[in-house]
Design a protein around this motif. Structure first.
Motif, PDB file in Angstrom:
ATOM      1  N   GLN A   1       1.259   5.642   7.472  1.00 31.83           N
ATOM      2  CA  GLN A   1       0.444   4.983   6.465  1.00 31.83           C
ATOM      3  C   GLN A   1       1.246   3.933   5.702  1.00 31.83           C
ATOM      4  O   GLN A   1       0.757   2.835   5.427  1.00 31.83           O
ATOM      5  CB  GLN A   1      -0.131   6.002   5.494  1.00 31.83           C
ATOM      6  CG  GLN A   1      -1.127   5.414   4.519  1.00 31.83           C
ATOM      7  CD  GLN A   1      -2.290   4.754   5.234  1.00 31.83           C
ATOM      8  OE1 GLN A   1      -3.075   5.431   5.906  1.00 31.83           O
ATOM      9  NE2 GLN A   1      -2.423   3.439   5.126  1.00 31.83           N
ATOM     10  N   ALA A   2       2.487   4.244   5.340  1.00 35.44           N
ATOM     11  CA  ALA A   2       3.322   3.288   4.619  1.00 35.44           C
ATOM     12  C   ALA A   2       3.617   2.065   5.476  1.00 35.44           C
ATOM     13  O   ALA A   2       3.648   0.931   4.976  1.00 35.44           O
ATOM     14  CB  ALA A   2       4.615   3.959   4.172  1.00 35.44           C
ATOM     15  N   THR A   3       3.828   2.279   6.764  1.00 35.71           N
ATOM     16  CA  THR A   3       4.054   1.154   7.668  1.00 35.71           C
ATOM     17  C   THR A   3       2.819   0.255   7.733  1.00 35.71           C
ATOM     18  O   THR A   3       2.924  -0.981   7.716  1.00 35.71           O
ATOM     19  CB  THR A   3       4.406   1.667   9.079  1.00 35.71           C
ATOM     20  OG1 THR A   3       5.607   2.443   9.007  1.00 35.71           O
ATOM     21  CG2 THR A   3       4.614   0.512  10.045  1.00 35.71           C
ATOM     22  N   ALA A   4       1.646   0.870   7.768  1.00 35.03           N
ATOM     23  CA  ALA A   4       0.403   0.093   7.781  1.00 35.03           C
ATOM     24  C   ALA A   4       0.234  -0.691   6.488  1.00 35.03           C
ATOM     25  O   ALA A   4      -0.183  -1.863   6.497  1.00 35.03           O
ATOM     26  CB  ALA A   4      -0.789   1.026   7.996  1.00 35.03           C
ATOM     27  N   LEU A   5       0.558  -0.094   5.356  1.00 35.79           N
ATOM     28  CA  LEU A   5       0.469  -0.785   4.066  1.00 35.79           C
ATOM     29  C   LEU A   5       1.414  -1.982   4.025  1.00 35.79           C
ATOM     30  O   LEU A   5       1.086  -3.020   3.434  1.00 35.79           O
ATOM     31  CB  LEU A   5       0.798   0.182   2.931  1.00 35.79           C
ATOM     32  CG  LEU A   5      -0.229   1.289   2.664  1.00 35.79           C
ATOM     33  CD1 LEU A   5       0.338   2.310   1.686  1.00 35.79           C
ATOM     34  CD2 LEU A   5      -1.530   0.695   2.127  1.00 35.79           C
ATOM     35  N   THR A   6       2.561  -1.847   4.656  1.00 39.08           N
ATOM     36  CA  THR A   6       3.511  -2.968   4.708  1.00 39.08           C
ATOM     37  C   THR A   6       2.932  -4.113   5.525  1.00 39.08           C
ATOM     38  O   THR A   6       3.021  -5.285   5.139  1.00 39.08           O
ATOM     39  CB  THR A   6       4.848  -2.504   5.318  1.00 39.08           C
ATOM     40  OG1 THR A   6       5.314  -1.358   4.605  1.00 39.08           O
ATOM     41  CG2 THR A   6       5.893  -3.601   5.231  1.00 39.08           C
ATOM     42  N   LYS A   7       2.334  -3.799   6.642  1.00 38.63           N
ATOM     43  CA  LYS A   7       1.722  -4.833   7.483  1.00 38.63           C
ATOM     44  C   LYS A   7       0.565  -5.528   6.772  1.00 38.63           C
ATOM     45  O   LYS A   7       0.266  -6.695   7.039  1.00 38.63           O
ATOM     46  CB  LYS A   7       1.238  -4.214   8.800  1.00 38.63           C
ATOM     47  CG  LYS A   7       2.377  -3.738   9.698  1.00 38.63           C
ATOM     48  CD  LYS A   7       1.843  -3.096  10.969  1.00 38.63           C
ATOM     49  CE  LYS A   7       2.987  -2.648  11.873  1.00 38.63           C
ATOM     50  NZ  LYS A   7       2.498  -1.982  13.112  1.00 38.63           N
ATOM     51  N   GLN A   8      -0.084  -4.814   5.854  1.00 37.00           N
ATOM     52  CA  GLN A   8      -1.189  -5.393   5.079  1.00 37.00           C
ATOM     53  C   GLN A   8      -0.696  -6.188   3.874  1.00 37.00           C
ATOM     54  O   GLN A   8      -1.499  -6.765   3.139  1.00 37.00           O
ATOM     55  CB  GLN A   8      -2.111  -4.272   4.594  1.00 37.00           C
ATOM     56  CG  GLN A   8      -2.816  -3.529   5.720  1.00 37.00           C
ATOM     57  CD  GLN A   8      -3.437  -2.225   5.252  1.00 37.00           C
ATOM     58  OE1 GLN A   8      -3.475  -1.943   4.049  1.00 37.00           O
ATOM     59  NE2 GLN A   8      -3.920  -1.422   6.190  1.00 37.00           N
ATOM     60  N   GLY A   9       0.603  -6.206   3.659  1.00 36.75           N
ATOM     61  CA  GLY A   9       1.175  -6.943   2.538  1.00 36.75           C
ATOM     62  C   GLY A   9       1.142  -6.180   1.219  1.00 36.75           C
ATOM     63  O   GLY A   9       1.419  -6.759   0.161  1.00 36.75           O
ATOM     64  N   ARG A  10       0.834  -4.894   1.262  1.00 38.17           N
ATOM     65  CA  ARG A  10       0.764  -4.107   0.028  1.00 38.17           C
ATOM     66  C   ARG A  10       2.110  -3.479  -0.336  1.00 38.17           C
ATOM     67  O   ARG A  10       2.280  -2.964  -1.439  1.00 38.17           O
ATOM     68  CB  ARG A  10      -0.319  -3.034   0.135  1.00 38.17           C
ATOM     69  CG  ARG A  10      -1.705  -3.637   0.320  1.00 38.17           C
ATOM     70  CD  ARG A  10      -2.806  -2.617   0.138  1.00 38.17           C
ATOM     71  NE  ARG A  10      -4.117  -3.240   0.292  1.00 38.17           N
ATOM     72  CZ  ARG A  10      -4.746  -3.899  -0.677  1.00 38.17           C
ATOM     73  NH1 ARG A  10      -4.190  -4.036  -1.861  1.00 38.17           N
ATOM     74  NH2 ARG A  10      -5.938  -4.433  -0.451  1.00 38.17           N
ATOM     75  N   LEU A  11       3.042  -3.497   0.595  1.00 37.74           N
ATOM     76  CA  LEU A  11       4.425  -3.115   0.319  1.00 37.74           C
ATOM     77  C   LEU A  11       5.320  -4.284   0.707  1.00 37.74           C
ATOM     78  O   LEU A  11       5.086  -4.947   1.724  1.00 37.74           O
ATOM     79  CB  LEU A  11       4.830  -1.882   1.130  1.00 37.74           C
ATOM     80  CG  LEU A  11       4.383  -0.502   0.644  1.00 37.74           C
ATOM     81  CD1 LEU A  11       4.830   0.573   1.637  1.00 37.74           C
ATOM     82  CD2 LEU A  11       4.943  -0.196  -0.730  1.00 37.74           C
ATOM     83  N   ALA A  12       6.346  -4.518  -0.097  1.00 34.21           N
ATOM     84  CA  ALA A  12       7.264  -5.614   0.225  1.00 34.21           C
ATOM     85  C   ALA A  12       8.104  -5.275   1.447  1.00 34.21           C
ATOM     86  O   ALA A  12       8.404  -6.141   2.276  1.00 34.21           O
ATOM     87  CB  ALA A  12       8.169  -5.894  -0.977  1.00 34.21           C
ATOM     88  N   VAL A  13       8.488  -3.998   1.570  1.00 36.49           N
ATOM     89  CA  VAL A  13       9.324  -3.552   2.677  1.00 36.49           C
ATOM     90  C   VAL A  13       9.164  -2.052   2.802  1.00 36.49           C
ATOM     91  O   VAL A  13       8.872  -1.367   1.819  1.00 36.49           O
ATOM     92  CB  VAL A  13      10.812  -3.927   2.425  1.00 36.49           C
ATOM     93  CG1 VAL A  13      11.366  -3.162   1.223  1.00 36.49           C
ATOM     94  CG2 VAL A  13      11.673  -3.700   3.659  1.00 36.49           C
ATOM     95  N   TYR A  14       9.338  -1.540   4.016  1.00 37.53           N
ATOM     96  CA  TYR A  14       9.330  -0.085   4.182  1.00 37.53           C
ATOM     97  C   TYR A  14      10.333   0.322   5.249  1.00 37.53           C
ATOM     98  O   TYR A  14      10.217  -0.063   6.409  1.00 37.53           O
ATOM     99  CB  TYR A  14       7.948   0.436   4.567  1.00 37.53           C
ATOM    100  CG  TYR A  14       7.936   1.958   4.651  1.00 37.53           C
ATOM    101  CD1 TYR A  14       8.109   2.719   3.497  1.00 37.53           C
ATOM    102  CD2 TYR A  14       7.802   2.616   5.865  1.00 37.53           C
ATOM    103  CE1 TYR A  14       8.136   4.107   3.551  1.00 37.53           C
ATOM    104  CE2 TYR A  14       7.810   4.008   5.931  1.00 37.53           C
ATOM    105  CZ  TYR A  14       7.989   4.741   4.763  1.00 37.53           C
ATOM    106  OH  TYR A  14       8.008   6.106   4.825  1.00 37.53           O
TER     107      TYR A  14
END
Length: 376
Positions: free
Chosen positions: A57-70
């Motif tokens: 899920q965190a990786t998906a959020l990163t791809k969506q631009g919702r996390l700067a890095v994971y």
């Protein structure tokens, strides 16, 4: 004995400090975990499943631009779950930036775990409330801090142990050396937990160390070294717990090396195909910690289809809640930059804060004027 003579350590004592030739493991044998409580094994599996879903899920959020890095820990879940569950509640954890699952297992809110990686706050959670230091991005700088807290606790006779987490790359840093040396000399109640996932970004372990294992480094400091299969959550739990009990009883620090593998790239900004091939990744995929633990529990009769489905649904519910709470963008206050730097802001910080406040007010006045149509 002169001041130049080394402390007396007989051959038996030296041998006891050396790690095994091969990583210790438990779950490849159906009877290997009989000494561990069934409830512990099931909780280990539960945390592995949650951790895997959290990584996805965190990786998906990163791809969506919702996390700067994971920095994903897919493939390393057994290290995180086993080490943290081995601790008592009063114990402290000093994690690296990659140890997000350690925080999840500790009970930190999943959104707060990712706040630093989102880029909108210094930490995101209260370190004292959870007894978890902030995620550390600089390599190994948290290890002297961990030793300092442990030594202070020993001086105050506080019943606690500190888990100092570090990657294989961090063991090449001077901070790591200083931390181990101080901890061994003063018998600080610390467990140094090294997750050897094979690479420090793109640098393989063979380019960092010529030691037989990283656990072998322990003897140079006068502490035991333990080498474990980092994809076996049960053996990680057992050996970290043993090391913690030894530290709690005044026996001093232990270095535990968990041999594992980082299945995903270093972060979303890394292209791992440039320095490793697909065959290597596939080899480690066959040693998946989640699959191995599930198979072991099924063979022991401790887990069935209904149990698997229930745990997976719990993990899915957690991921859905995480997605939902990340749907709203944060609105950080820029003036928060000056809070929590010191217990009381210095005159320089007060001056800088006032200047920024003036600039923000001026910018807001311009926006308000534009909204009213002034100056057109």
């Amino acid at each position: 004995m002169t001041v130049l003579d080394p402390p007396g350590v007989d051959e038996v004592g030296v041998a006891a400090m050396l790690p095994s030739a091969e990583p210790l493991s438990l779950i490849d044998d159906v009877s290997g975990t009989e000494s561990l409580d069934a409830a512990v094994l099931l909780e280990l599996y539960r945390q592995l499943v949650r951790g895997r879903r959290y990584n996805l899920q965190a990786t998906a959020l990163t791809k969506q631009g919702r996390l700067a890095v994971y920095p994903s820990t897919t493939g390393q879940e057994a290290c995180e779950a086993g080490a943290v569950l081995a601790l008592d509640r009063q114990d402290w954890i000093f994690p690296t930036y990659r140890d997000t699952l350690a925080l999840l297992v500790r009970g930190v809110d999943p959104v707060e775990v990712l706040t630093l990686l989102r880029g909108d706050w210094h930490s995101g959670y209260d370190p004292r409330a959870h007894r978890v230091a902030p995620l550390s991005t600089p390599l190994a700088t948290q290890t002297p801090h961990a030793v300092g807290l442990a030594h202070a606790a020993a001086l105050h006779r506080d019943d606690l142990v500190v888990l100092a987490m570090v990657g294989d790359g961090g063991t090449s840093e001077g901070d790591f050396h200083e931390a181990l040396n101080f901890a061994a000399v003063y018998k600080a109640p610390v467990v140094f937990f090294v997750q050897n996932n094979g690479y420090a970004i793109s640098v393989p372990l063979s380019k960092q160390s010529a030691a037989p294992s990283l656990a072998h480094k322990a003897i140079g400091y006068g502490m035991p070294g333990v080498l474990v299969d980092g994809n076996d959550a049960a053996v990680v739990y057992r050996e970290v717990r043993r090391a913690a009990e030894r530290a709690r009883e005044g026996g001093g620090p232990t270095l535990v090396e968990a041999v594992t593998y980082r299945i995903d790239a270093h972060t979303n900004a890394d292209d791992a195909t440039r320095y490793r091939d697909a065959a290597e990744v596939e080899f480690w995929n066959r040693r998946d910690p989640v699959t191995r633990m599930e198979q072991h529990l099924r063979e022991r009769g401790l887990l069935d289809d209904a149990g698997v489905d229930r745990i997976r649904q719990e993990a899915e519910d957690m991921a859905e809640d995480l997605r939902s709470r990340f749907a709203t963008d944060p609105s950080p206050d820029p003036l928060d930059l000056f809070d929590h730097v010191y217990a009381r802001r210095t005159p320089q910080l007060e001056e800088q804060r006032a200047l920024l406040a003036q600039e923000l007010d001026a910018a807001q006045s311009v926006r308000d004027g534009s909204a009213r149509g002034e100056g057109q």
